[in-house]
Design a protein around this motif. Structure first.
Motif, PDB file in Angstrom:
ATOM      1  N   ALA A 192      20.726 -31.350  51.626  1.00 19.91           N
ATOM      2  CA  ALA A 192      20.252 -30.917  50.314  1.00 19.91           C
ATOM      3  C   ALA A 192      18.742 -31.031  50.199  1.00 19.91           C
ATOM      4  O   ALA A 192      18.078 -30.162  49.615  1.00 19.91           O
ATOM      5  CB  ALA A 192      20.927 -31.748  49.223  1.00 19.91           C
ATOM      6  N   GLU A 193      18.155 -32.081  50.754  1.00 16.34           N
ATOM      7  CA  GLU A 193      16.727 -32.329  50.609  1.00 16.34           C
ATOM      8  C   GLU A 193      15.881 -31.235  51.253  1.00 16.34           C
ATOM      9  O   GLU A 193      14.826 -30.877  50.739  1.00 16.34           O
ATOM     10  CB  GLU A 193      16.359 -33.686  51.209  1.00 16.34           C
ATOM     11  N   VAL A 194      16.336 -30.682  52.377  1.00 16.01           N
ATOM     12  CA  VAL A 194      15.499 -29.724  53.100  1.00 16.01           C
ATOM     13  C   VAL A 194      15.726 -28.278  52.663  1.00 16.01           C
ATOM     14  O   VAL A 194      15.021 -27.380  53.115  1.00 16.01           O
ATOM     15  CB  VAL A 194      15.702 -29.846  54.624  1.00 16.01           C
ATOM     16  N   THR A 195      16.690 -28.037  51.770  1.00 13.95           N
ATOM     17  CA  THR A 195      16.966 -26.654  51.379  1.00 13.95           C
ATOM     18  C   THR A 195      15.806 -26.021  50.615  1.00 13.95           C
ATOM     19  O   THR A 195      15.639 -24.793  50.658  1.00 13.95           O
ATOM     20  CB  THR A 195      18.240 -26.556  50.516  1.00 13.95           C
ATOM     21  N   THR A 196      15.005 -26.827  49.918  1.00 16.77           N
ATOM     22  CA  THR A 196      13.890 -26.244  49.180  1.00 16.77           C
ATOM     23  C   THR A 196      12.815 -25.728  50.127  1.00 16.77           C
ATOM     24  O   THR A 196      12.011 -24.875  49.744  1.00 16.77           O
ATOM     25  CB  THR A 196      13.268 -27.273  48.219  1.00 16.77           C
ATOM     26  N   ARG A 197      12.788 -26.261  51.350  1.00 16.67           N
ATOM     27  CA  ARG A 197      11.797 -25.832  52.341  1.00 16.67           C
ATOM     28  C   ARG A 197      12.377 -24.853  53.354  1.00 16.67           C
ATOM     29  O   ARG A 197      11.653 -24.049  53.930  1.00 16.67           O
ATOM     30  CB  ARG A 197      11.213 -27.054  53.047  1.00 16.67           C
ATOM     31  N   VAL A 198      13.677 -24.935  53.597  1.00 13.44           N
ATOM     32  CA  VAL A 198      14.367 -24.012  54.502  1.00 13.44           C
ATOM     33  C   VAL A 198      15.569 -23.457  53.740  1.00 13.44           C
ATOM     34  O   VAL A 198      16.678 -23.994  53.835  1.00 13.44           O
ATOM     35  CB  VAL A 198      14.816 -24.722  55.798  1.00 13.44           C
ATOM     36  N   PRO A 199      15.378 -22.393  52.971  1.00 13.23           N
ATOM     37  CA  PRO A 199      16.465 -21.876  52.125  1.00 13.23           C
ATOM     38  C   PRO A 199      17.726 -21.513  52.899  1.00 13.23           C
ATOM     39  O   PRO A 199      18.833 -21.584  52.335  1.00 13.23           O
ATOM     40  CB  PRO A 199      15.834 -20.647  51.466  1.00 13.23           C
ATOM     41  N   ASP A 200      17.593 -21.157  54.169  1.00 10.08           N
ATOM     42  CA  ASP A 200      18.786 -20.805  54.938  1.00 10.08           C
ATOM     43  C   ASP A 200      19.785 -21.955  54.999  1.00 10.08           C
ATOM     44  O   ASP A 200      20.999 -21.728  55.042  1.00 10.08           O
ATOM     45  CB  ASP A 200      18.393 -20.400  56.364  1.00 10.08           C
ATOM     46  N   ILE A 201      19.294 -23.189  54.985  1.00  7.96           N
ATOM     47  CA  ILE A 201      20.189 -24.348  55.067  1.00  7.96           C
ATOM     48  C   ILE A 201      21.056 -24.458  53.817  1.00  7.96           C
ATOM     49  O   ILE A 201      22.122 -25.086  53.842  1.00  7.96           O
ATOM     50  CB  ILE A 201      19.374 -25.625  55.339  1.00  7.96           C
ATOM     51  N   ALA A 202      20.643 -23.809  52.723  1.00 10.28           N
ATOM     52  CA  ALA A 202      21.471 -23.809  51.510  1.00 10.28           C
ATOM     53  C   ALA A 202      22.853 -23.223  51.763  1.00 10.28           C
ATOM     54  O   ALA A 202      23.814 -23.555  51.062  1.00 10.28           O
ATOM     55  CB  ALA A 202      20.764 -23.034  50.393  1.00 10.28           C
ATOM     56  N   ALA A 203      22.968 -22.361  52.766  1.00  8.51           N
ATOM     57  CA  ALA A 203      24.271 -21.754  53.076  1.00  8.51           C
ATOM     58  C   ALA A 203      25.303 -22.810  53.462  1.00  8.51           C
ATOM     59  O   ALA A 203      26.508 -22.594  53.289  1.00  8.51           O
ATOM     60  CB  ALA A 203      24.117 -20.722  54.189  1.00  8.51           C
ATOM     61  N   LEU A 204      24.852 -23.952  53.971  1.00 11.85           N
ATOM     62  CA  LEU A 204      25.785 -25.026  54.311  1.00 11.85           C
ATOM     63  C   LEU A 204      26.429 -25.630  53.067  1.00 11.85           C
ATOM     64  O   LEU A 204      27.437 -26.334  53.164  1.00 11.85           O
ATOM     65  CB  LEU A 204      25.066 -26.128  55.091  1.00 11.85           C
ATOM     66  N   HIS A 205      25.831 -25.365  51.887  1.00 10.61           N
ATOM     67  CA  HIS A 205      26.381 -25.879  50.632  1.00 10.61           C
ATOM     68  C   HIS A 205      27.190 -24.828  49.881  1.00 10.61           C
ATOM     69  O   HIS A 205      27.495 -25.019  48.693  1.00 10.61           O
ATOM     70  CB  HIS A 205      25.253 -26.405  49.751  1.00 10.61           C
ATOM     71  N   ALA A 206      27.544 -23.758  50.539  1.00 11.94           N
ATOM     72  CA  ALA A 206      28.378 -22.738  49.900  1.00 11.94           C
ATOM     73  C   ALA A 206      29.701 -23.359  49.459  1.00 11.94           C
ATOM     74  O   ALA A 206      30.358 -24.055  50.242  1.00 11.94           O
ATOM     75  CB  ALA A 206      28.646 -21.585  50.857  1.00 11.94           C
ATOM     76  N   PRO A 207      30.117 -23.138  48.213  1.00 13.22           N
ATOM     77  CA  PRO A 207      31.369 -23.754  47.745  1.00 13.22           C
ATOM     78  C   PRO A 207      32.573 -23.219  48.499  1.00 13.22           C
ATOM     79  O   PRO A 207      32.679 -22.014  48.746  1.00 13.22           O
ATOM     80  CB  PRO A 207      31.413 -23.370  46.264  1.00 13.22           C
ATOM     81  N   PHE A 208      33.448 -24.151  48.883  1.00 14.31           N
ATOM     82  CA  PHE A 208      34.687 -23.818  49.591  1.00 14.31           C
ATOM     83  C   PHE A 208      34.413 -22.973  50.835  1.00 14.31           C
ATOM     84  O   PHE A 208      35.148 -22.036  51.145  1.00 14.31           O
ATOM     85  CB  PHE A 208      35.673 -23.127  48.641  1.00 14.31           C
ATOM     86  N   LEU A 209      33.359 -23.337  51.559  1.00 15.84           N
ATOM     87  CA  LEU A 209      33.038 -22.656  52.807  1.00 15.84           C
ATOM     88  C   LEU A 209      34.106 -22.914  53.854  1.00 15.84           C
ATOM     89  O   LEU A 209      34.462 -22.020  54.625  1.00 15.84           O
ATOM     90  CB  LEU A 209      31.668 -23.132  53.316  1.00 15.84           C
ATOM     91  N   VAL A 210      34.614 -24.138  53.892  1.00 17.78           N
ATOM     92  CA  VAL A 210      35.624 -24.517  54.882  1.00 17.78           C
ATOM     93  C   VAL A 210      36.821 -25.130  54.184  1.00 17.78           C
ATOM     94  O   VAL A 210      36.736 -25.592  53.045  1.00 17.78           O
ATOM     95  CB  VAL A 210      35.048 -25.520  55.906  1.00 17.78           C
ATOM     96  N   ASP A 211      37.946 -25.156  54.908  1.00 11.84           N
ATOM     97  CA  ASP A 211      39.175 -25.708  54.349  1.00 11.84           C
ATOM     98  C   ASP A 211      39.241 -27.227  54.475  1.00 11.84           C
ATOM     99  O   ASP A 211      39.840 -27.897  53.639  1.00 11.84           O
ATOM    100  CB  ASP A 211      40.398 -25.100  55.045  1.00 11.84           C
ATOM    101  N   ASP A 212      38.650 -27.752  55.541  1.00 10.18           N
ATOM    102  CA  ASP A 212      38.780 -29.192  55.787  1.00 10.18           C
ATOM    103  C   ASP A 212      37.600 -29.687  56.599  1.00 10.18           C
ATOM    104  O   ASP A 212      36.721 -28.925  57.008  1.00 10.18           O
ATOM    105  CB  ASP A 212      40.103 -29.498  56.501  1.00 10.18           C
ATOM    106  N   ILE A 213      37.600 -30.982  56.862  1.00 13.22           N
ATOM    107  CA  ILE A 213      36.464 -31.617  57.509  1.00 13.22           C
ATOM    108  C   ILE A 213      36.331 -31.215  58.978  1.00 13.22           C
ATOM    109  O   ILE A 213      35.215 -31.170  59.525  1.00 13.22           O
ATOM    110  CB  ILE A 213      36.540 -33.144  57.350  1.00 13.22           C
ATOM    111  N   ALA A 214      37.444 -30.886  59.628  1.00  8.35           N
ATOM    112  CA  ALA A 214      37.363 -30.439  61.019  1.00  8.35           C
ATOM    113  C   ALA A 214      36.606 -29.121  61.114  1.00  8.35           C
ATOM    114  O   ALA A 214      35.790 -28.914  62.026  1.00  8.35           O
ATOM    115  CB  ALA A 214      38.768 -30.304  61.615  1.00  8.35           C
ATOM    116  N   ASP A 215      36.863 -28.218  60.174  1.00  4.22           N
ATOM    117  CA  ASP A 215      36.135 -26.956  60.152  1.00  4.22           C
ATOM    118  C   ASP A 215      34.663 -27.181  59.794  1.00  4.22           C
ATOM    119  O   ASP A 215      33.776 -26.487  60.300  1.00  4.22           O
ATOM    120  CB  ASP A 215      36.769 -25.992  59.152  1.00  4.22           C
ATOM    121  N   ALA A 216      34.394 -28.153  58.932  1.00  7.79           N
ATOM    122  CA  ALA A 216      33.007 -28.488  58.600  1.00  7.79           C
ATOM    123  C   ALA A 216      32.266 -28.933  59.853  1.00  7.79           C
ATOM    124  O   ALA A 216      31.104 -28.552  60.080  1.00  7.79           O
ATOM    125  CB  ALA A 216      32.965 -29.587  57.543  1.00  7.79           C
ATOM    126  N   ALA A 217      32.917 -29.738  60.684  1.00  7.30           N
ATOM    127  CA  ALA A 217      32.302 -30.188  61.935  1.00  7.30           C
ATOM    128  C   ALA A 217      31.965 -29.006  62.832  1.00  7.30           C
ATOM    129  O   ALA A 217      30.892 -28.957  63.447  1.00  7.30           O
ATOM    130  CB  ALA A 217      33.243 -31.153  62.654  1.00  7.30           C
TER     131      ALA A 217
END
Length: 333
Positions: free
Chosen positions: A98-123
């Motif tokens: 979250a801290e670096v998204t203001t400087r690298v907007p592309d990283i905001a995509a990692l915070h997309a809601p419901f991007l993955v179903d579970d933690i294994a997919d997040a990994a």
């Protein structure tokens, strides 16, 4: 800005030097203790692995390198630590994505809601090629080198009062981690986002300053937030990442062989953090389900939140193409 630009250029040059060997007969450095800062408490997985990294660095460097950990925001909040990294006052940090998204907007995509179903997919997402591409943007944008991503589990909702429908979230004061992409999600729910440091959250819940939080199992257990927010909705609405950072100035001062040692050690413990969270997530949920007085509502999926996912994607796709890239990648997991 001129100062930051010169730092960033030095970092970019140093990143390249790691692949071409030692120039001009440069020798490995003498003993060095790297200072690493983070906002999490000593019991947190990040801190445990940062401490273990000291032993790894020592082994790889024949005893020359070690790490001293500054936990619980001792060196300031994440923004302050990022500034310290840029100046070289701090050697390393484990910061939330979250801290670096203001400087690298592309990283905001990692915070997309419901991007993955579970933690294994997040990994899998955090270890993917698109994620590695994001890391390559850090030197020029932040004056730091980011060897790898890690995580702190999936985010859940905890509230002081029971929630029956998405409409009940409207007007609620939600503590959030400061990041535009996260703020967007809660504003679209009609909530009132309230950014604040992690160390202040427990007291803010206790005195009614905030009504709710989104938080991972690890922090919920460590900080006992359930004592003042007795309803937990298992939503997995965000994957919550960490990025391991090395000061660009520090990195530029390391010979290539020492850069390789640092990169290997940091990567080893990023992987360990991810593997531990994946392995332990289900057990942490079971621990929380056993807590007296905590109501756990499971399987609260994206349908509970109406059209917020589609609206979030529409807005943030204009900020970064990685929203579509990561959605496509996640769909194939």
């Amino acid at each position: 800005m001129k100062h930051l630009t010169s730092t960033a250029l030095a970092v970019v040059a140093a990143v390249g030097s790691a692949t071409v060997g030692l120039a001009g007969g440069a020798q490995a450095q003498d003993a060095r203790e790297f200072r690493i800062g983070m906002i999490t408490p000593p019991a947190h997985v990040w801190n445990q692995e940062a401490a273990a990294m000291s032993e790894t660095l020592s082994e790889l460097s024949d005893g020359r390198f070690s790490v001293v950990v500054f936990p619980s925001g001792q060196l300031g909040n994440e923004s302050t630590m990022l500034q310290q990294l840029q100046t070289g006052a701090l050697d390393m940090a484990f910061l939330t994505t979250a801290e670096v998204t203001t400087r690298v907007p592309d990283i905001a995509a990692l915070h997309a809601p419901f991007l993955v179903d579970d933690i294994a997919d997040a990994a899998a997402i955090l270890r993917s090629e698109p994620a590695k591409e994001m890391l390559e943007k850090l030197p020029a944008a932040t004056g730091t080198v980011g060897p790898c991503f890690a995580m702190t589990g999936m985010r859940q909702l905890m509230t002081r009062e029971p929630i029956e429908s998405v409409g009940d979230l409207s007007g609620k004061r939600f503590r959030i981690t400061p990041a535009p992409a996260i703020r967007t999600f809660f504003e679209m729910l009609g909530a009132a986002p309230a950014p604040m440091p992690l160390t202040q959250v427990y007291d803010a819940l206790a005195n009614g300053q905030i009504d709710a939080i989104d938080m991972d199992f690890e922090s919920i257990i460590n900080f006992r937030y359930y004592e003042h927010a007795p309803t937990m909705m298992v939503t997995n609405h965000h994957m919550f990442g960490m990025v391991a950072l090395v000061s660009g100035r520090v990195w530029a001062g390391l010979p290539a062989e020492d850069q390789a040692i640092v990169r290997e050690a940091v990567q080893t413990h990023c992987d360990a953090i991810i593997d531990r969270f994946v392995a332990e997530e289900a057990g942490k949920l079971e621990r929380l389900k056993a807590v007296d007085g905590l109501t756990v509502v499971e399987d609260v999926g994206p349908e509970f939140f109406g059209d917020v996912v589609a609206r979030w994607d529409t807005m943030w796709a204009e900020q970064t193409p990685y929203v579509a890239t990561l959605r496509e990648l996640a769909a194939g997991l």
